[in-house]
Design a protein around this motif. Structure first.
Motif, PDB file in Angstrom:
ATOM      1  N   ASP A   7       0.830  -1.213   0.000  1.00 43.51           N
ATOM      2  CA  ASP A   7       0.000   0.000   0.000  1.00 43.51           C
ATOM      3  C   ASP A   7       0.863   1.261   0.000  1.00 43.51           C
ATOM      4  O   ASP A   7       0.548   2.247  -0.668  1.00 43.51           O
ATOM      5  CB  ASP A   7      -0.908   0.029   1.238  1.00 43.51           C
ATOM      6  CG  ASP A   7      -1.997  -1.023   1.158  1.00 43.51           C
ATOM      7  OD1 ASP A   7      -2.377  -1.405   0.037  1.00 43.51           O
ATOM      8  OD2 ASP A   7      -2.461  -1.462   2.229  1.00 43.51           O
ATOM      9  N   HIS A  42      -0.127   3.179  10.741  1.00 39.30           N
ATOM     10  CA  HIS A  42      -0.385   4.473  11.389  1.00 39.30           C
ATOM     11  C   HIS A  42      -1.109   5.463  10.484  1.00 39.30           C
ATOM     12  O   HIS A  42      -1.199   6.638  10.810  1.00 39.30           O
ATOM     13  CB  HIS A  42       0.930   5.078  11.894  1.00 39.30           C
ATOM     14  CG  HIS A  42       1.505   4.337  13.059  1.00 39.30           C
ATOM     15  ND1 HIS A  42       0.843   4.228  14.260  1.00 39.30           N
ATOM     16  CD2 HIS A  42       2.661   3.631  13.200  1.00 39.30           C
ATOM     17  CE1 HIS A  42       1.571   3.501  15.092  1.00 39.30           C
ATOM     18  NE2 HIS A  42       2.670   3.123  14.472  1.00 39.30           N
ATOM     19  N   PRO A  51      -0.065  15.274   8.005  1.00 38.03           N
ATOM     20  CA  PRO A  51      -0.255  16.727   8.013  1.00 38.03           C
ATOM     21  C   PRO A  51       0.436  17.421   9.185  1.00 38.03           C
ATOM     22  O   PRO A  51       1.007  18.504   9.010  1.00 38.03           O
ATOM     23  CB  PRO A  51      -1.786  16.899   8.080  1.00 38.03           C
ATOM     24  CG  PRO A  51      -2.379  15.554   8.217  1.00 38.03           C
ATOM     25  CD  PRO A  51      -1.329  14.540   7.922  1.00 38.03           C
ATOM     26  N   ASN A  83      -5.321   9.755  -0.723  1.00 39.27           N
ATOM     27  CA  ASN A  83      -4.855  10.029   0.651  1.00 39.27           C
ATOM     28  C   ASN A  83      -3.858  11.187   0.663  1.00 39.27           C
ATOM     29  O   ASN A  83      -3.899  12.057   1.541  1.00 39.27           O
ATOM     30  CB  ASN A  83      -4.173   8.794   1.248  1.00 39.27           C
ATOM     31  CG  ASN A  83      -5.132   7.656   1.475  1.00 39.27           C
ATOM     32  OD1 ASN A  83      -6.325   7.783   1.216  1.00 39.27           O
ATOM     33  ND2 ASN A  83      -4.629   6.530   1.943  1.00 39.27           N
ATOM     34  N   SER A  84      -2.980  11.183  -0.309  1.00 40.18           N
ATOM     35  CA  SER A  84      -1.977  12.244  -0.349  1.00 40.18           C
ATOM     36  C   SER A  84      -2.629  13.584  -0.696  1.00 40.18           C
ATOM     37  O   SER A  84      -2.253  14.631  -0.149  1.00 40.18           O
ATOM     38  CB  SER A  84      -0.896  11.879  -1.371  1.00 40.18           C
ATOM     39  OG  SER A  84       0.190  12.749  -1.252  1.00 40.18           O
ATOM     40  N   VAL A 113       4.341  16.826  -5.207  1.00 39.25           N
ATOM     41  CA  VAL A 113       4.117  16.166  -6.498  1.00 39.25           C
ATOM     42  C   VAL A 113       3.311  14.900  -6.225  1.00 39.25           C
ATOM     43  O   VAL A 113       3.784  13.996  -5.533  1.00 39.25           O
ATOM     44  CB  VAL A 113       5.477  15.834  -7.145  1.00 39.25           C
ATOM     45  CG1 VAL A 113       5.271  15.121  -8.465  1.00 39.25           C
ATOM     46  CG2 VAL A 113       6.297  17.110  -7.347  1.00 39.25           C
TER      47      VAL A 113
HETATM   48  C1  LIG Z   1      -0.522   9.849   2.157  1.00 37.96           C
HETATM   49  C2  LIG Z   1      -0.198   9.440   3.594  1.00 37.96           C
HETATM   50  C3  LIG Z   1       1.195   9.919   3.958  1.00 37.96           C
HETATM   51  C4  LIG Z   1      -1.226  10.063   4.532  1.00 37.96           C
HETATM   52  O1  LIG Z   1      -0.746   9.978   5.871  1.00 37.96           O
HETATM   53  P1  LIG Z   1      -1.722  10.026   7.133  1.00 37.96           P
HETATM   54  O2  LIG Z   1      -0.855  10.290   8.319  1.00 37.96           O
HETATM   55  O3  LIG Z   1      -2.544   8.806   7.143  1.00 37.96           O
HETATM   56  O4  LIG Z   1      -2.643  11.294   6.814  1.00 37.96           O
HETATM   57  P2  LIG Z   1      -4.127  11.555   7.368  1.00 37.96           P
HETATM   58  O5  LIG Z   1      -4.319  10.896   8.677  1.00 37.96           O
HETATM   59  O6  LIG Z   1      -4.338  13.030   7.258  1.00 37.96           O
HETATM   60  O7  LIG Z   1      -5.072  10.832   6.334  1.00 37.96           O
HETATM   61  C5  LIG Z   1      -5.101  11.262   4.979  1.00 37.96           C
HETATM   62  C6  LIG Z   1      -6.229  10.530   4.265  1.00 37.96           C
HETATM   63  O8  LIG Z   1      -5.943   9.138   4.215  1.00 37.96           O
HETATM   64  C7  LIG Z   1      -7.210   8.408   4.242  1.00 37.96           C
HETATM   65  N1  LIG Z   1      -7.180   7.468   5.354  1.00 37.96           N
HETATM   66  C8  LIG Z   1      -7.380   7.753   6.648  1.00 37.96           C
HETATM   67  N2  LIG Z   1      -7.256   6.623   7.371  1.00 37.96           N
HETATM   68  C9  LIG Z   1      -6.965   5.646   6.551  1.00 37.96           C
HETATM   69  C10 LIG Z   1      -6.723   4.284   6.732  1.00 37.96           C
HETATM   70  N3  LIG Z   1      -6.722   3.727   7.943  1.00 37.96           N
HETATM   71  N4  LIG Z   1      -6.476   3.556   5.637  1.00 37.96           N
HETATM   72  C11 LIG Z   1      -6.452   4.113   4.420  1.00 37.96           C
HETATM   73  N5  LIG Z   1      -6.650   5.423   4.204  1.00 37.96           N
HETATM   74  C12 LIG Z   1      -6.914   6.174   5.251  1.00 37.96           C
HETATM   75  C13 LIG Z   1      -8.303   9.407   4.395  1.00 37.96           C
HETATM   76  O9  LIG Z   1      -8.814   9.697   3.108  1.00 37.96           O
HETATM   77  C14 LIG Z   1      -7.571  10.608   4.957  1.00 37.96           C
HETATM   78  O10 LIG Z   1      -8.197  11.825   4.625  1.00 37.96           O
HETATM   79  P3  LIG Z   1      -9.364  12.400   5.576  1.00 37.96           P
HETATM   80  O11 LIG Z   1      -8.755  12.591   6.939  1.00 37.96           O
HETATM   81  O12 LIG Z   1      -9.739  13.702   4.904  1.00 37.96           O
HETATM   82  O13 LIG Z   1     -10.460  11.386   5.613  1.00 37.96           O
HETATM   83  C15 LIG Z   1      -0.258   7.895   3.759  1.00 37.96           C
HETATM   84  O14 LIG Z   1      -1.468   7.451   3.237  1.00 37.96           O
HETATM   85  C16 LIG Z   1       0.897   7.195   3.036  1.00 37.96           C
HETATM   86  O15 LIG Z   1       1.976   7.020   3.597  1.00 37.96           O
HETATM   87  N6  LIG Z   1       0.661   6.742   1.776  1.00 37.96           N
HETATM   88  C17 LIG Z   1       1.676   6.007   1.026  1.00 37.96           C
HETATM   89  C18 LIG Z   1       2.841   6.865   0.598  1.00 37.96           C
HETATM   90  C19 LIG Z   1       2.398   7.992  -0.303  1.00 37.96           C
HETATM   91  O16 LIG Z   1       1.599   7.802  -1.217  1.00 37.96           O
HETATM   92  N7  LIG Z   1       2.936   9.180  -0.038  1.00 37.96           N
HETATM   93  C20 LIG Z   1       2.611  10.371  -0.782  1.00 37.96           C
HETATM   94  C21 LIG Z   1       3.273  10.429  -2.089  1.00 37.96           C
HETATM   95  S1  LIG Z   1       2.770  11.906  -2.975  1.00 37.96           S
END
Ligand SMILES: CC(C)(COP(=O)(O)OP(=O)(O)OC[C@H]1O[C@@H](n2cnc3c(N)ncnc32)[C@H](O)[C@@H]1OP(=O)(O)O)[C@@H](O)C(=O)NCCC(=O)NCCS
Length: 178
Positions: free
Chosen positions: A31, A102, A109, A139-140, A132
């Motif tokens: 993921d 987590h 954020p 999610n990002s 980017v």
């Molecule tokens: C993008 C990422 C960093 C978000 O981190 P995070 O600490 O979970 O951020 P948030 O808690 O603010 O959640 C962001 C969104 O993820 C989604 N989300 C929340 N909990 C989730 C879970 N348990 N499983 C999946 N998605 C979830 C929601 O859409 C949330 O948005 P919302 O709060 O408006 O509903 C994380 O999903 C990640 O590491 N993704 C993989 C790496 C990646 O794609 N990085 C960015 C490259 S541009």
């Protein structure tokens, strides 16, 4: 100079060699890797090691780079967040990746806002910060919105993907978050 940033729940500090295993493990999760690798699946462990070594090198070459985000209470390594601008990148980016277990706790954020403050302070002439992001990475995009970035409409071609450039202007961002 020791860099250490404290937020409500987190400690941010530059990645260091001791973070390699945690980072390699995070990037082995399907993921997490799906929007971060050329074929959308985890790279081999050896390639993930090389990637981490290049991130350490980014600090040496640029004087800034990814922060490790640590749980303030337990010390657990949660992910990497912060400024990043390899050669050819379309601007100075704030990026984020959090360990799968987590997600959804708002760590990205929280860490990104502190990282951007640090970056604007370090670079007083920097007029905007970007992220980017793959158009399918919801999610990002949610993180980008929470930290005050908007889709700029610019596209950056990378690995054959059309990535979207999200951005925040310095002055309005500092008015809102500083
Ligand atoms: C993008 C990422 C960093 C978000 O981190 P995070 O600490 O979970 O951020 P948030 O808690 O603010 O959640 C962001 C969104 O993820 C989604 N989300 C929340 N909990 C989730 C879970 N348990 N499983 C999946 N998605 C979830 C929601 O859409 C949330 O948005 P919302 O709060 O408006 O509903 C994380 O999903 C990640 O590491 N993704 C993989 C790496 C990646 O794609 N990085 C960015 C490259 S541009």
């Amino acid at each position: 100079m020791t860099i250490r940033i404290e937020t409500e729940r987190l400690i941010l500090r530059p990645i260091d060699p001791g973070d390699a295993d945690a980072h390699i493990e995070m990037m082995g999760d399907a993921d997490v890797a799906s929007f971060l690798t050329a074929n959308k699946t985890p790279d081999s462990r050896a390639d993930r090691w090389r990637q981490f070594a290049s991130y350490l090198g980014h600090w040496q070459m640029r004087g800034f780079g990814w922060f490790s985000a640590l749980d303030k209470e337990s010390g657990e390594w949660l992910g990497r967040v912060g400024p990043w601008m390899p050669e050819g990148w379309p601007g100075l980016e704030c990026g984020w990746s959090i360990k799968r277990e987590h997600w959804g706790k708002g760590y990205a954020p929280e860490a990104a806002i502190a990282s951007i403050k640090w970056t604007f302070e370090k670079f007083p002439e920097l007029s905007r910060i970007i992220s980017v992001i793959d158009p399918d990475n919801q999610n990002s995009q949610a993180v980008a919105r929470k930290i005050g970035e908007e889709n700029s409409g610019e596209i950056y071609d990378y690995w054959g993907f059309k990535l979207e450039v999200w951005a925040a202007e310095r002055n309005s961002w500092l008015e809102r978050f500083a």
